[in-house]
Design a protein around this motif. Structure first.
Motif, mmCIF file in Angstrom:
data_model
loop_
_atom_site.group_PDB
_atom_site.id
_atom_site.type_symbol
_atom_site.label_atom_id
_atom_site.label_comp_id
_atom_site.label_asym_id
_atom_site.label_seq_id
_atom_site.Cartn_x
_atom_site.Cartn_y
_atom_site.Cartn_z
ATOM 1 N N VAL A 75 0.834 -1.207 0.000
ATOM 2 C CA VAL A 75 0.000 0.000 0.000
ATOM 3 C C VAL A 75 0.868 1.256 0.000
ATOM 4 O O VAL A 75 0.579 2.230 -0.712
ATOM 5 N N ALA A 76 1.948 1.255 0.784
ATOM 6 C CA ALA A 76 2.825 2.422 0.843
ATOM 7 C C ALA A 76 3.510 2.673 -0.504
ATOM 8 O O ALA A 76 3.583 3.820 -0.968
ATOM 9 N N ILE A 77 3.993 1.610 -1.125
ATOM 10 C CA ILE A 77 4.637 1.760 -2.437
ATOM 11 C C ILE A 77 3.629 2.226 -3.474
ATOM 12 O O ILE A 77 3.911 3.115 -4.285
ATOM 13 N N LEU A 78 2.435 1.658 -3.441
ATOM 14 C CA LEU A 78 1.392 2.057 -4.386
ATOM 15 C C LEU A 78 0.997 3.515 -4.190
ATOM 16 O O LEU A 78 0.864 4.264 -5.171
ATOM 17 N N GLU A 113 9.768 15.740 -12.244
ATOM 18 C CA GLU A 113 11.043 15.020 -12.223
ATOM 19 C C GLU A 113 10.980 13.751 -11.382
ATOM 20 O O GLU A 113 11.564 12.734 -11.748
ATOM 21 N N PHE A 114 10.290 13.791 -10.245
ATOM 22 C CA PHE A 114 10.198 12.602 -9.389
ATOM 23 C C PHE A 114 9.578 11.442 -10.144
ATOM 24 O O PHE A 114 10.060 10.316 -10.066
ATOM 25 N N ASN A 115 8.508 11.710 -10.864
ATOM 26 C CA ASN A 115 7.831 10.647 -11.608
ATOM 27 C C ASN A 115 8.719 10.119 -12.730
ATOM 28 O O ASN A 115 8.760 8.915 -12.969
ATOM 29 N N ARG A 116 9.432 10.996 -13.417
ATOM 30 C CA ARG A 116 10.314 10.546 -14.495
ATOM 31 C C ARG A 116 11.438 9.664 -13.961
ATOM 32 O O ARG A 116 11.817 8.680 -14.589
ATOM 33 N N ARG A 117 11.981 10.026 -12.810
ATOM 34 C CA ARG A 117 13.100 9.266 -12.250
ATOM 35 C C ARG A 117 12.659 7.973 -11.586
ATOM 36 O O ARG A 117 13.378 6.978 -11.649
ATOM 37 N N ASN A 118 11.500 7.972 -10.928
ATOM 38 C CA ASN A 118 11.143 6.860 -10.050
ATOM 39 C C ASN A 118 9.886 6.089 -10.436
ATOM 40 O O ASN A 118 9.555 5.119 -9.757
ATOM 41 N N GLY A 119 9.181 6.492 -11.469
ATOM 42 C CA GLY A 119 7.917 5.848 -11.811
ATOM 43 C C GLY A 119 8.057 4.359 -12.094
ATOM 44 O O GLY A 119 7.371 3.529 -11.499
ATOM 45 N N ASN A 120 8.962 4.000 -12.993
ATOM 46 C CA ASN A 120 9.141 2.586 -13.332
ATOM 47 C C ASN A 120 9.751 1.806 -12.175
ATOM 48 O O ASN A 120 9.397 0.642 -11.954
ATOM 49 N N LEU A 166 9.315 2.350 -8.966
ATOM 50 C CA LEU A 166 8.259 2.091 -7.987
ATOM 51 C C LEU A 166 7.321 0.989 -8.469
ATOM 52 O O LEU A 166 6.856 0.174 -7.673
ATOM 53 N N MET A 167 7.046 0.954 -9.775
ATOM 54 C CA MET A 167 6.190 -0.103 -10.310
ATOM 55 C C MET A 167 6.844 -1.468 -10.125
ATOM 56 O O MET A 167 6.198 -2.442 -9.737
ATOM 57 N N ILE A 219 7.225 -6.664 -7.046
ATOM 58 C CA ILE A 219 8.012 -7.554 -6.197
ATOM 59 C C ILE A 219 7.350 -7.688 -4.821
ATOM 60 O O ILE A 219 7.225 -8.802 -4.283
ATOM 61 N N ALA A 220 6.906 -6.572 -4.261
ATOM 62 C CA ALA A 220 6.260 -6.609 -2.948
ATOM 63 C C ALA A 220 4.958 -7.405 -2.990
ATOM 64 O O ALA A 220 4.638 -8.144 -2.054
ATOM 65 N N GLN A 221 4.213 -7.285 -4.080
ATOM 66 C CA GLN A 221 2.986 -8.062 -4.211
ATOM 67 C C GLN A 221 3.292 -9.550 -4.325
ATOM 68 O O GLN A 221 2.581 -10.375 -3.744
ATOM 69 N N ALA A 222 4.341 -9.915 -5.042
ATOM 70 C CA ALA A 222 4.719 -11.320 -5.166
ATOM 71 C C ALA A 222 5.122 -11.893 -3.808
ATOM 72 O O ALA A 222 4.732 -13.017 -3.456
ATOM 73 N N VAL A 223 5.878 -11.123 -3.043
ATOM 74 C CA VAL A 223 6.272 -11.575 -1.702
ATOM 75 C C VAL A 223 5.036 -11.711 -0.817
ATOM 76 O O VAL A 223 4.907 -12.683 -0.060
ATOM 77 N N THR A 224 4.121 -10.770 -0.914
ATOM 78 C CA THR A 224 2.897 -10.821 -0.113
ATOM 79 C C THR A 224 2.077 -12.059 -0.462
ATOM 80 O O THR A 224 1.571 -12.749 0.435
#
Length: 66
Positions: free
Chosen positions: A18-21, A33-40, A42-43, A48-53
């Motif tokens: 939920v926090a990552i989403l 700039e934040f979205n351009r640098r970190n969008g992919n 974070l996805m 990965i977090a969903q797979a672990v969950t």
């Protein structure tokens, strides 16, 4: 009795997803700039977090069934 730590771990994993989403959605909504640098990134971390969950959830069900 042995499933309580797994339940806590499952809750923590869910909160991490939920926090990552929320961070990803917030960055996407603001753009810039934040979205351009970190969008992919974070996805990828969300997937990965969903797979672990899901793995922890299946382990919880397996332990609970035995």
């Amino acid at each position: 009795m042995h499933d309580k730590p797994l339940l806590v771990l499952l809750a923590l994993c869910g909160l991490a997803v939920v926090a990552i989403l929320a961070t990803g959605i917030g960055g996407f909504a603001r753009g810039g700039e934040f979205n351009r640098r970190n969008g992919n990134r974070l996805m990828r971390w969300r997937i990965i977090a969903q797979a672990v969950t899901i793995a922890v959830f299946l382990l919880y069900l397996w332990v609970r069934g035995h």
